[in-house]
Design a protein around this motif. Structure first.
Motif, PDB file in Angstrom:
ATOM      1  N   ILE A  25       0.818  -1.219   0.000  1.00 29.15           N
ATOM      2  CA  ILE A  25       0.000   0.000   0.000  1.00 29.15           C
ATOM      3  C   ILE A  25       0.848   1.263   0.000  1.00 29.15           C
ATOM      4  O   ILE A  25       0.581   2.196  -0.762  1.00 29.15           O
ATOM      5  N   ALA A  26       1.876   1.315   0.805  1.00 36.47           N
ATOM      6  CA  ALA A  26       2.684   2.539   0.939  1.00 36.47           C
ATOM      7  C   ALA A  26       3.364   2.956  -0.358  1.00 36.47           C
ATOM      8  O   ALA A  26       3.593   4.151  -0.584  1.00 36.47           O
ATOM      9  N   SER A  27       3.642   2.013  -1.241  1.00 34.89           N
ATOM     10  CA  SER A  27       4.338   2.346  -2.496  1.00 34.89           C
ATOM     11  C   SER A  27       3.467   3.160  -3.446  1.00 34.89           C
ATOM     12  O   SER A  27       3.990   3.825  -4.340  1.00 34.89           O
ATOM     13  N   ARG A  28       2.153   3.060  -3.286  1.00 31.54           N
ATOM     14  CA  ARG A  28       1.197   3.734  -4.175  1.00 31.54           C
ATOM     15  C   ARG A  28       1.372   3.296  -5.633  1.00 31.54           C
ATOM     16  O   ARG A  28       1.051   4.026  -6.556  1.00 31.54           O
ATOM     17  N   MET A  29       1.870   2.078  -5.821  1.00 29.05           N
ATOM     18  CA  MET A  29       2.108   1.548  -7.170  1.00 29.05           C
ATOM     19  C   MET A  29       1.161   0.404  -7.533  1.00 29.05           C
ATOM     20  O   MET A  29       0.983   0.113  -8.703  1.00 29.05           O
ATOM     21  N   VAL A  30       0.584  -0.266  -6.528  1.00 34.04           N
ATOM     22  CA  VAL A  30      -0.051  -1.548  -6.783  1.00 34.04           C
ATOM     23  C   VAL A  30      -1.551  -1.557  -6.515  1.00 34.04           C
ATOM     24  O   VAL A  30      -2.315  -2.141  -7.271  1.00 34.04           O
ATOM     25  N   ASN A 128       2.922   2.200 -12.948  1.00 37.95           N
ATOM     26  CA  ASN A 128       3.585   0.990 -12.449  1.00 37.95           C
ATOM     27  C   ASN A 128       4.331   0.309 -13.607  1.00 37.95           C
ATOM     28  O   ASN A 128       3.916  -0.730 -14.108  1.00 37.95           O
ATOM     29  N   GLU A 129       5.418   0.920 -14.013  1.00 39.19           N
ATOM     30  CA  GLU A 129       6.183   0.418 -15.160  1.00 39.19           C
ATOM     31  C   GLU A 129       6.679  -1.018 -14.985  1.00 39.19           C
ATOM     32  O   GLU A 129       6.638  -1.795 -15.939  1.00 39.19           O
ATOM     33  N   ALA A 150      -7.820   7.544 -10.246  1.00 39.85           N
ATOM     34  CA  ALA A 150      -7.463   7.304  -8.844  1.00 39.85           C
ATOM     35  C   ALA A 150      -6.681   8.505  -8.328  1.00 39.85           C
ATOM     36  O   ALA A 150      -5.935   9.133  -9.072  1.00 39.85           O
ATOM     37  N   VAL A 151      -6.873   8.815  -7.059  1.00 42.87           N
ATOM     38  CA  VAL A 151      -6.106   9.877  -6.419  1.00 42.87           C
ATOM     39  C   VAL A 151      -5.323   9.248  -5.276  1.00 42.87           C
ATOM     40  O   VAL A 151      -5.905   8.713  -4.331  1.00 42.87           O
ATOM     41  N   LEU A 152      -4.002   9.285  -5.409  1.00 44.38           N
ATOM     42  CA  LEU A 152      -3.112   8.726  -4.397  1.00 44.38           C
ATOM     43  C   LEU A 152      -2.229   9.841  -3.872  1.00 44.38           C
ATOM     44  O   LEU A 152      -1.433  10.414  -4.617  1.00 44.38           O
ATOM     45  N   ARG A 157      -3.931   9.416 -10.798  1.00 42.36           N
ATOM     46  CA  ARG A 157      -3.253   8.312 -11.480  1.00 42.36           C
ATOM     47  C   ARG A 157      -4.224   7.595 -12.409  1.00 42.36           C
ATOM     48  O   ARG A 157      -5.400   7.450 -12.101  1.00 42.36           O
ATOM     49  N   GLY A 158      -3.692   7.130 -13.516  1.00 37.04           N
ATOM     50  CA  GLY A 158      -4.490   6.373 -14.466  1.00 37.04           C
ATOM     51  C   GLY A 158      -4.389   4.875 -14.202  1.00 37.04           C
ATOM     52  O   GLY A 158      -3.506   4.404 -13.480  1.00 37.04           O
ATOM     53  N   LEU A 159      -5.302   4.146 -14.815  1.00 33.17           N
ATOM     54  CA  LEU A 159      -5.327   2.696 -14.707  1.00 33.17           C
ATOM     55  C   LEU A 159      -5.351   2.108 -16.107  1.00 33.17           C
ATOM     56  O   LEU A 159      -6.129   2.546 -16.957  1.00 33.17           O
ATOM     57  N   LYS A 160      -4.510   1.145 -16.348  1.00 33.75           N
ATOM     58  CA  LYS A 160      -4.505   0.437 -17.620  1.00 33.75           C
ATOM     59  C   LYS A 160      -5.094  -0.950 -17.406  1.00 33.75           C
ATOM     60  O   LYS A 160      -4.854  -1.589 -16.380  1.00 33.75           O
TER      61      LYS A 160
END
Length: 169
Positions: A25-30, A128-129, A150-152, A157-160
């Protein structure tokens, strides 16, 4: 890493599954969760999995230590989409960045048809490359981009949605 084992998750595994999930969760990547979730809040999700149709696997190393988990979830919950599943892969903090994702995703692709799955989807944040690269390596294509949904931490942030047809007929 050689010697990975996949098994159906049991109720006793749920605490470790949630621990691994919360560690991302903390990474805001996943994940779009912004605060840790409780084991009880994941019970319904856990119960929606089944060994014969929508498995939830824990991944163990050679010492039988859980190092990650994989979830196959029904897409959109309607019968016409029964052959389509969203796949999620989560690894323990100590296991990330070691190249395990390729072997795990290949295993999932290889075994998905046994569960009646013909199409796999990955829902991945646009930033999330590493995950995008992993899925694209296996021929997943960009099927949709949902920009800035999404707002982090105040950042949109976008979602693919990446998809791959894995079986015909």
């Amino acid at each position: 890493m050689q010697g990975l084992k996949y098994r159906n998750a049991t109720q006793n595994d749920l605490t470790k599954i949630v621990e691994i999930y919360n560690s991302t969760i903390a990474s805001r990547m996943v994940t779009a969760d912004t605060e840790p979730v409780s084991v009880s809040s994941k019970q319904k999700w856990f119960d929606e999995h089944s060994a014969d149709k929508r498995p939830l696997w824990v991944i163990e190393d050679a010492a039988n230590k859980i190092i990650g988990w994989v979830s196959f979830q029904s897409f959109y919950g309607r019968p016409a989409y029964d052959a389509t599943a969203e796949i999620s892969i989560y690894l323990d903090t100590e296991q990330r960045g070691k190249g395990l994702g390729k072997g795990i995703l290949q295993y999932c692709i290889d075994h998905a048809p046994k569960f009646g799955i013909k199409t796999l989807l990955g829902f991945i944040f646009s930033h999330n490359e590493p995950s995008l690269k992993l899925f694209r390596h296996f021929g997943f294509e960009d099927w949709a981009t949902l920009p800035n949904i999404a707002v982090l931490d105040g950042i949109e942030r976008g979602l693919k949605i990446l998809g791959k047809r894995i079986a015909d007929n």
